[in-house]
Design a protein around this motif. Structure first.
Motif: not given
Length: 66
Positions: A14-16, A18-20, A23, A29, A51
């Motif tokens: 999820h972090d990868d 949604c990196e762009t 928050r 997200r 992914k």
């Protein structure tokens, strides 16, 4: 629902994905997280597969701008 190792994997995916994404874009997200969780609950466990699912969800997510 998921063991600690799987939970950590899902968070990392999820972090990868949604990196762009800011928050502050919580609806986007949350949508991506929901789709990734659904795929995992149906048996998708590979990083690449998750992914791919997450990126597809991100491209389809409603984007709210202030």
């Amino acid at each position: 629902m998921f063991d600690a190792e799987t939970t950590a994997l899902l968070r990392a995916v999820h972090d990868d994905v949604c990196e762009t994404v800011s928050r502050h874009e919580t609806s986007v997200r949350r949508h991506v997280a929901s789709v990734i969780l659904e795929a995992a609950s149906k048996g998708e466990t590979s990083v690449d597969g998750l992914k791919q699912v997450g990126r597809r969800a991100l491209s389809e997510a409603p984007i709210l701008r202030h």
